[in-house]
Design a protein around this motif. Structure first.
Motif, PDB file in Angstrom:
ATOM      1  N   PRO A 132       0.719  -1.364   0.140  1.00  0.00           N
ATOM      2  CA  PRO A 132      -0.134   0.080   0.370  1.00  0.00           C
ATOM      3  C   PRO A 132       0.826   0.992   0.496  1.00  0.00           C
ATOM      4  O   PRO A 132       2.141   1.208   0.815  1.00  0.00           O
ATOM      5  N   LEU A 133       0.346   2.529  -0.880  1.00  0.00           N
ATOM      6  CA  LEU A 133       1.307   3.269  -0.856  1.00  0.00           C
ATOM      7  C   LEU A 133       1.032   4.036   0.609  1.00  0.00           C
ATOM      8  O   LEU A 133       2.001   4.979   1.368  1.00  0.00           O
ATOM      9  N   SER A 134       0.098   3.823   1.507  1.00  0.00           N
ATOM     10  CA  SER A 134       0.663   4.285   2.857  1.00  0.00           C
ATOM     11  C   SER A 134       1.153   3.476   3.813  1.00  0.00           C
ATOM     12  O   SER A 134       1.699   4.855   4.624  1.00  0.00           O
ATOM     13  N   ARG A 135       2.221   2.601   3.181  1.00  0.00           N
ATOM     14  CA  ARG A 135       3.192   2.188   3.760  1.00  0.00           C
ATOM     15  C   ARG A 135       4.526   2.474   2.903  1.00  0.00           C
ATOM     16  O   ARG A 135       5.571   2.785   3.357  1.00  0.00           O
ATOM     17  N   PHE A 136       4.045   2.281   1.247  1.00  0.00           N
ATOM     18  CA  PHE A 136       5.715   3.020   0.358  1.00  0.00           C
ATOM     19  C   PHE A 136       5.919   4.422   0.347  1.00  0.00           C
ATOM     20  O   PHE A 136       7.274   4.431   0.297  1.00  0.00           O
ATOM     21  N   SER A 137       5.428   5.354   0.030  1.00  0.00           N
ATOM     22  CA  SER A 137       5.126   6.780   0.568  1.00  0.00           C
ATOM     23  C   SER A 137       6.193   6.775   1.473  1.00  0.00           C
ATOM     24  O   SER A 137       7.267   7.862   1.485  1.00  0.00           O
ATOM     25  N   PRO A 138       5.756   7.018   2.661  1.00  0.00           N
ATOM     26  CA  PRO A 138       6.495   7.773   3.879  1.00  0.00           C
ATOM     27  C   PRO A 138       7.632   6.935   3.884  1.00  0.00           C
ATOM     28  O   PRO A 138       9.190   8.296   4.228  1.00  0.00           O
ATOM     29  N   ALA A 139       8.033   5.335   4.018  1.00  0.00           N
ATOM     30  CA  ALA A 139       9.353   5.224   3.496  1.00  0.00           C
ATOM     31  C   ALA A 139      10.092   5.626   2.063  1.00  0.00           C
ATOM     32  O   ALA A 139      11.782   5.676   3.171  1.00  0.00           O
ATOM     33  N   SER A 140       9.503   6.136   1.154  1.00  0.00           N
ATOM     34  CA  SER A 140      10.385   6.487   0.119  1.00  0.00           C
ATOM     35  C   SER A 140      10.419   7.505   0.153  1.00  0.00           C
ATOM     36  O   SER A 140      12.077   7.915   0.485  1.00  0.00           O
ATOM     37  N   ALA A 141      10.201   8.590   0.859  1.00  0.00           N
ATOM     38  CA  ALA A 141      10.438  10.034   1.599  1.00  0.00           C
ATOM     39  C   ALA A 141      11.326  10.093   3.150  1.00  0.00           C
ATOM     40  O   ALA A 141      13.179  11.011   2.303  1.00  0.00           O
ATOM     41  N   ILE A 142      11.549   8.935   3.466  1.00  0.00           N
ATOM     42  CA  ILE A 142      12.930   9.267   4.671  1.00  0.00           C
ATOM     43  C   ILE A 142      13.883   8.358   3.408  1.00  0.00           C
ATOM     44  O   ILE A 142      14.869   9.331   3.845  1.00  0.00           O
ATOM     45  N   ALA A 143      13.669   7.749   2.905  1.00  0.00           N
ATOM     46  CA  ALA A 143      14.475   7.568   2.458  1.00  0.00           C
ATOM     47  C   ALA A 143      15.437   8.355   1.475  1.00  0.00           C
ATOM     48  O   ALA A 143      16.486   8.569   1.111  1.00  0.00           O
ATOM     49  N   ALA A 144      14.615   9.267   0.464  1.00  0.00           N
ATOM     50  CA  ALA A 144      14.967   9.720  -0.117  1.00  0.00           C
ATOM     51  C   ALA A 144      16.354  11.139   0.479  1.00  0.00           C
ATOM     52  O   ALA A 144      17.025  11.399  -0.650  1.00  0.00           O
ATOM     53  N   LEU A 145      15.267  11.251   1.699  1.00  0.00           N
ATOM     54  CA  LEU A 145      16.188  12.389   2.265  1.00  0.00           C
ATOM     55  C   LEU A 145      17.599  12.232   3.088  1.00  0.00           C
ATOM     56  O   LEU A 145      18.097  12.712   2.200  1.00  0.00           O
ATOM     57  N   ALA A 146      17.494  10.573   2.587  1.00  0.00           N
ATOM     58  CA  ALA A 146      18.576  10.242   4.291  1.00  0.00           C
ATOM     59  C   ALA A 146      19.845  10.270   2.719  1.00  0.00           C
ATOM     60  O   ALA A 146      20.747  10.607   2.828  1.00  0.00           O
ATOM     61  N   TRP A 147      19.401  10.008   1.360  1.00  0.00           N
ATOM     62  CA  TRP A 147      20.754   9.533  -0.006  1.00  0.00           C
ATOM     63  C   TRP A 147      20.475  10.339   0.053  1.00  0.00           C
ATOM     64  O   TRP A 147      22.083  10.927   0.060  1.00  0.00           O
ATOM     65  N   ALA A 148      19.961  12.136  -0.324  1.00  0.00           N
ATOM     66  CA  ALA A 148      20.302  13.011  -1.018  1.00  0.00           C
ATOM     67  C   ALA A 148      21.230  14.194   0.171  1.00  0.00           C
ATOM     68  O   ALA A 148      21.972  13.966  -0.072  1.00  0.00           O
ATOM     69  N   ALA A 149      21.016  13.910   1.418  1.00  0.00           N
ATOM     70  CA  ALA A 149      21.882  14.098   1.989  1.00  0.00           C
ATOM     71  C   ALA A 149      22.857  13.673   2.139  1.00  0.00           C
ATOM     72  O   ALA A 149      24.198  14.832   2.575  1.00  0.00           O
ATOM     73  N   TYR A 150      23.311  12.056   2.276  1.00  0.00           N
ATOM     74  CA  TYR A 150      24.309  11.608   2.860  1.00  0.00           C
ATOM     75  C   TYR A 150      25.243  11.725   1.578  1.00  0.00           C
ATOM     76  O   TYR A 150      26.351  12.114   1.169  1.00  0.00           O
ATOM     77  N   THR A 151      25.158  11.436  -0.094  1.00  0.00           N
ATOM     78  CA  THR A 151      25.281  11.333  -1.080  1.00  0.00           C
ATOM     79  C   THR A 151      26.102  12.996  -1.409  1.00  0.00           C
ATOM     80  O   THR A 151      26.939  13.827  -1.547  1.00  0.00           O
ATOM     81  N   ALA A 152      25.333  14.047  -0.888  1.00  0.00           N
ATOM     82  CA  ALA A 152      25.649  15.824  -1.351  1.00  0.00           C
ATOM     83  C   ALA A 152      26.903  16.112   0.841  1.00  0.00           C
ATOM     84  O   ALA A 152      28.008  16.608  -0.346  1.00  0.00           O
ATOM     85  N   GLY A 153      26.023  15.584   1.012  1.00  0.00           N
ATOM     86  CA  GLY A 153      27.365  15.706   2.440  1.00  0.00           C
ATOM     87  C   GLY A 153      28.440  15.258   1.945  1.00  0.00           C
ATOM     88  O   GLY A 153      30.380  15.320   2.098  1.00  0.00           O
ATOM     89  N   LEU A 154      28.333  13.426   1.766  1.00  0.00           N
ATOM     90  CA  LEU A 154      30.222  13.411   1.005  1.00  0.00           C
ATOM     91  C   LEU A 154      30.937  14.250  -0.165  1.00  0.00           C
ATOM     92  O   LEU A 154      31.990  14.858   0.146  1.00  0.00           O
ATOM     93  N   GLY A 155      29.834  14.567  -0.937  1.00  0.00           N
ATOM     94  CA  GLY A 155      30.639  15.442  -2.621  1.00  0.00           C
ATOM     95  C   GLY A 155      30.796  17.118  -1.867  1.00  0.00           C
ATOM     96  O   GLY A 155      32.210  17.326  -1.640  1.00  0.00           O
ATOM     97  N   PHE A 156      29.790  17.266  -0.094  1.00  0.00           N
ATOM     98  CA  PHE A 156      30.761  18.905   0.099  1.00  0.00           C
ATOM     99  C   PHE A 156      32.281  18.306   1.583  1.00  0.00           C
ATOM    100  O   PHE A 156      32.405  18.662   1.257  1.00  0.00           O
ATOM    101  N   LEU A 157      32.016  17.194   1.944  1.00  0.00           N
ATOM    102  CA  LEU A 157      33.220  17.178   2.567  1.00  0.00           C
ATOM    103  C   LEU A 157      34.726  16.925   1.841  1.00  0.00           C
ATOM    104  O   LEU A 157      36.073  17.702   2.380  1.00  0.00           O
TER     105      LEU A 157
END
Length: 207
Positions: A132-157
């Motif tokens: 169900p999207l009610s389970r998929f979408s919140p997890a996808s949002a958390i994963a998207a933000l975590a991956w974006a912050a992690y990847t951009a943060g690696l480049g920044f460092l």
């Protein structure tokens, strides 16, 4: 003229943010698109203040979230099984991931984002299993933000550590990202094997 001089105008352009969002979206369906390298490069340049690191993270996270739902919708449609079954390895991987969704869907969606090829496989598994999207979408949002912050943060460092050689900072960021993904994959594989081992119960004592 080196590579960083060529990409410099792109990294300082306002069009960078929609470009990152677009690449991150398409990467959810076509894994060959080098969205990770683009986000890392944007992070390397962000240490100078342009582009904005926060906007790089936001644009990337939005693109990843959209791409996840594109892959989810495609795999849930009539075309999903046809595409997945073209490769025996992919179909087996998707089936194995789908069997674990009932108990820990959120954790699998988040951790798979950091595995090579894990994003596409998990999104396909979620769509095929009709999570169900009610389970998929919140997890996808958390994963998207975590991956974006992690990847951009690696480049920044990397950009801060190698100010005089941004290309080296980008290479180091890619190396660390691959090493981290490999470590997570190895840990998950060992955990899965340990859980799959049959537990031998002692026989009752016969008088």
């Amino acid at each position: 003229m080196d590579l960083m001089t060529l990409v410099g105008p792109v990294m300082t352009s306002p069009l960078l943010y929609p470009l990152l969002a677009g690449l991150s979206s398409l990467d959810g369906v076509v894994p060959m698109i080098p969205s990770e390298a683009a986000v890392l490069a944007a992070g390397v340049f962000a240490h100078t203040g342009t582009p904005s690191l926060s906007l790089v993270v936001a644009a990337t996270a939005l693109g990843v979230f959209i791409g996840d739902h594109l892959a989810y919708g495609l795999s849930r449609s009539v075309f999903g099984p046809r595409l997945i079954n073209r490769s025996q390895h992919v179909s087996q991987t998707v089936a194995a991931a789908g069997q674990q969704l009932n108990s820990r869907a959120g954790l699998l969606i988040v951790t798979s984002r950091f595995l090579p090829g894990g994003r596409v496989t998990m999104n396909a598994a979620c769509g095929t299993a009709r999570l169900p999207l009610s389970r998929f979408s919140p997890a996808s949002a958390i994963a998207a933000l975590a991956w974006a912050a992690y990847t951009a943060g690696l480049g920044f460092l990397g950009g801060e550590a190698f100010v005089e050689n941004p290309l080296l900072g980008l290479a180091v960021g890619l190396g660390l990202s691959l090493a981290f993904g490999g470590a997570i994959k190895l840990t998950r594989r060992r955990t899965t094997r340990r859980m799959a081992r049959p537990r031998v119960r002692p026989l009752p004592y016969a008088a």
